[in-house]
Design a protein around this motif. Structure first.
Motif, PDB file in Angstrom:
ATOM      1  N   THR A  50       0.844  -1.200   0.000  1.00 29.37           N
ATOM      2  CA  THR A  50       0.000   0.000   0.000  1.00 29.37           C
ATOM      3  C   THR A  50       0.875   1.244   0.000  1.00 29.37           C
ATOM      4  N   VAL A 109       1.940   5.124  -0.521  1.00 25.61           N
ATOM      5  CA  VAL A 109       1.280   6.435  -0.548  1.00 25.61           C
ATOM      6  C   VAL A 109       1.613   7.079  -1.885  1.00 25.61           C
ATOM      7  N   THR A 110       0.580   7.402  -2.643  1.00 21.00           N
ATOM      8  CA  THR A 110       0.783   8.009  -3.955  1.00 21.00           C
ATOM      9  C   THR A 110       0.633   9.523  -3.935  1.00 21.00           C
ATOM     10  N   THR A 159      -3.872   6.234  -1.784  1.00 19.41           N
ATOM     11  CA  THR A 159      -3.161   4.989  -2.057  1.00 19.41           C
ATOM     12  C   THR A 159      -3.856   4.298  -3.230  1.00 19.41           C
TER      13      THR A 159
END
Length: 398
Positions: A172, A174-175, A191
């Motif tokens: 997962t 963090v974008t 995410t």
């Protein structure tokens, strides 16, 4: 103002390495609800490839040395109080000079350690073969740095996570950081699984911090190559602690007045030498400091150089087989100090990244400092030298 523990503060900790897991642990102990996110899995990156040295021996005077001393003290506390019981093993580090240049550097460094209150002992002359029969005759001076220790990074990470009560989100990443309507706080993070909200956010994402924060000119992956030998219990027992060559100080920049030995032909990189007798009877040998190439691959020229240096210092290593070579990419900041503190303009967001090879030593103490920041408590360390905004005057994002 951060939420108080009694209000069941919710915190996203991005990055499940040793810094992030420590932060999750201390937040969980204070009553916070923690979501621990990782792009892959806990200890999958630098924390899983660390050499395990909980050490002040190579630190130059200043904020890193001060933080390392606090870090070692916290390891002792966590070992005694339970979360790291059986994982932190106390021992000395022995810095060895095997040339005139290395001896000069080591004498200067020993003075700096002693001035900082570190307990050291000099070993010279006939005492060297008596204390270290395995060392080369070229060894001219040894400085024993007392009160240090060793811990295996991935074991520390998993123990802290288990004790934290955190919800772990594997795979997962963090974008994107998502600000709230005021623009002065984060509402949460984006995410691949969608938006996740929280009262506060900690970025302990190592090399992943660069893209999230626009720090390409400040933060860089720094590769290190390490080796593992087969077992030799007799030789292992002849080495009472980790051996660090005086050259390691040069490769790390502890002494700016000297230069490291020339590297083989090819891209420039630094070579140091640490020989660590493991409890298994094997030896961990390293390593390199390089800002180029594939961060997961080792190469023959580096492995050959490391082995040659190791055998020159401990000749009996020549009879052992090399079982494995591996590499890790540590997040490094261009001025040599990590980034730790509140993100500028965001009252509920903290970053803790850029520890390079010091993450194993500083991870728990910096994780505690970050947790205390979010709880509006004194962090227990002077974090001013590590301020994330210290590069802004030169036009860098931070």
């Amino acid at each position: 103002m951060a939420a108080t523990p009694s209000s069941r503060m919710t915190v996203i900790v991005a990055g499940a390495g040793i810094v992030g897991s420590a932060c999750a642990y201390f937040l969980g102990q204070a009553g916070a609800q923690v979501h621990l996110l990782d792009a892959s899995a806990p200890a999958a990156e630098a924390s899983g490839a660390a050499d395990g040295a909980v050490s002040v021996a190579s630190k130059r005077p200043g904020p890193l040395m001060t933080a390392a001393l606090s870090g070692i003290a916290l390891y002792r506390e966590l070992e005694e109080s339970g979360p790291l019981s059986g994982l932190f093993h106390r021992r000395s580090t022995f810095i060895v000079a095997a040339s005139e240049d290395e001896q000069k550097v080591l004498e200067t460094h020993a003075t700096a350690l002693a001035d900082a209150g570190v307990v050291i002992t000099a070993i010279a002359g006939d005492d060297i073969p008596r204390r270290f029969p395995a060392l080369s005759r070229a060894a001219s001076l040894i400085i024993e740095v007392q009160g240090e220790g060793h811990a295996i990074g991935y074991q520390v990470v998993h123990r802290l996570i288990a004790a934290s009560g955190a919800t772990v989100h594997r795979s997962t990443p963090v974008t994107r950081l998502v600000p709230d309507r005021s623009g002065t706080r984060l509402a949460g993070v984006e995410t691949p699984a969608g938006f996740l909200g929280a009262d506060a956010v900690v970025l302990a994402t190592g090399n992943g911090s660069s893209a999230l924060l626009g720090l390409a000119d400040v933060l860089t992956p720094r590769k290190g190559q390490l080796l593992i030998t087969e077992r030799d219990p007799a030789l292992n027992a002849a080495m009472p602690g980790s051996i660090m060559s005086g050259r390691y100080l040069l490769s790390k920049g502890s002494q700016k007045t000297a230069s490291a030995a020339p590297a083989p032909a090819g891209p420039a990189r630094g070579f140091g030498l640490v020989i660590d007798p493991l409890r298994t009877g094997q030896f961990l040998i390293g390593g390199t400091r390089e800002d180029h190439g594939n961060k997961q691959e080792t190469d023959l020229s580096a492995v050959s150089r490391i082995l040659a240096d190791a055998v020159a210092l401990v000749p009996d290593l020549a009879r052992l087989r090399l079982l494995r070579s591996f590499a890790g990419a540590r997040a490094a900041v261009r001025d040599g100090l990590p980034l730790v503190g509140r993100l500028p303009g965001l009252s509920n967001a903290v970053v803790a990244t850029g520890f390079e090879g010091d993450g194993i030593c500083l991870g728990p103490v910096m994780g505690r400092a970050v947790a205390r920041l979010l709880l509006d408590k004194e962090p227990g360390l002077d974090l001013a030298p590590f301020a994330p905004n210290r590069f802004q005057s030169s036009g860098d994002a931070a």
